[in-house]
Design a protein around this motif. Structure first.
Motif, short mmCIF file in Angstrom:
data_model
loop_
_atom_site.label_atom_id
_atom_site.label_comp_id
_atom_site.label_asym_id
_atom_site.label_seq_id
_atom_site.Cartn_x
_atom_site.Cartn_y
_atom_site.Cartn_z
N LEU A 1 -36.40 -45.10 8.07
CA LEU A 1 -36.85 -46.25 7.29
C LEU A 1 -35.69 -46.86 6.52
CD1 LEU A 1 -38.89 -48.14 6.03
CD2 LEU A 1 -39.48 -46.33 4.40
N SER B 1 -43.65 -49.73 2.76
CA SER B 1 -42.40 -49.23 3.35
C SER B 1 -41.35 -48.98 2.28
CB SER B 1 -41.86 -50.23 4.38
OG SER B 1 -42.66 -50.27 5.53
N LEU C 1 -44.97 -41.54 4.27
CA LEU C 1 -44.61 -42.70 5.06
C LEU C 1 -45.84 -43.18 5.83
CD1 LEU C 1 -41.21 -41.49 6.53
CD2 LEU C 1 -41.54 -43.21 4.77
N GLN D 1 -44.86 -45.90 10.77
CA GLN D 1 -43.42 -45.85 10.54
C GLN D 1 -42.84 -44.58 11.16
OE1 GLN D 1 -41.41 -48.10 9.09
NE2 GLN D 1 -43.12 -49.49 8.87
#
Length: 224
Positions: free
Chosen positions: A147, A207, A219, A223
């Motif tokens: 991420l 996010s 998360l 993702q």
């Protein structure tokens, strides 16, 4: 100690910035110090002082979510080392900061000699971690790192827009604050969605918020 010409102190507590400034000047008497009390202000200062030798960064500032400010700095200003200076003394958090490419981690309760050692090591190109973090059995969170890599792909303006979105601001409000058209903000939002791999504002905000170190493993399912 290697002499640093310019150090940026980023922390939202004036008393701590003053204390850190005094400590730094004891260590590096001829240093020039710039100060920021929020992530947006830090973004402006770093853009104006790309020749800075070091950034001392608090993770919990207005506009930042956990490691998001660190991710931004390391992606856009990789030549400037960053030492995280935080009240958190959890060895896992310290190690996660290094995962996100911090050059060091200092607890706010650290004595002056530890601060001096950290600054000296980082200015010499080394990484400083407290002993507790070095002893910690650490396993990097690959989801969080993936991420962070997507967040790092955002331009500085897109990152600012995402930060303002995370504060609940609408496109019209963001456009007014950034002095651009609403159409420009919509284009940025579309690009943010594409780079983060999300479809809605809520998913985009989740996010960036998932980098809060209070919940580093949280998360979104899409993702992973």
């Amino acid at each position: 100690m290697q002499l640093a010409q310019k150090i940026i102190i980023a922390d939202d507590h004036p008393l701590f910035r003053t204390a850190m400034q005094q400590a730094v000047k004891q260590l590096v008497p001829d240093v020039t110090i710039e100060q920021a009390e929020s992530l947006p202000e830090l973004q402006q200062i770093v853009e104006q002082h790309k020749d800075a030798d070091l950034i001392l960064l608090d993770l919990q500032m207005p506009g930042a979510h956990g490691y998001s400010g660190l991710v931004f700095l390391r992606s856009h200003y990789p030549a400037i080392p960053v030492i995280v200076v935080s009240a958190c003394e959890d060895p896992a958090i310290m190690c996660q900061a290094i995962d996100h490419e911090a050059s060091g981690y200092i607890s706010k309760s650290s004595p002056l000699e530890h601060i001096a050692k950290a600054i000296e090591m980082v200015l010499q190109g080394d990484i400083y971690l407290p002993d507790a973090a070095r002893r910690h059995q650490h396993q990097p969170n690959q989801n969080a790192l993936d991420l962070a890599e997507r967040l790092a792909s955002l331009t500085p303006q897109q990152f600012r827009v995402l930060t303002m979105m995370s504060e609940g601001m609408l496109n019209k409000q963001i456009a007014y604050d950034l002095d651009v058209s609403e159409a420009t903000i919509k284009a940025h939002v579309t690009a943010i969605f594409r780079k983060l791999g999300v479809r809605t504002r809520t998913q985009a905000v989740i996010s960036v918020q998932s980098l809060d170190f209070e919940k580093p493993d949280t998360l979104m399912a899409n993702q992973v």
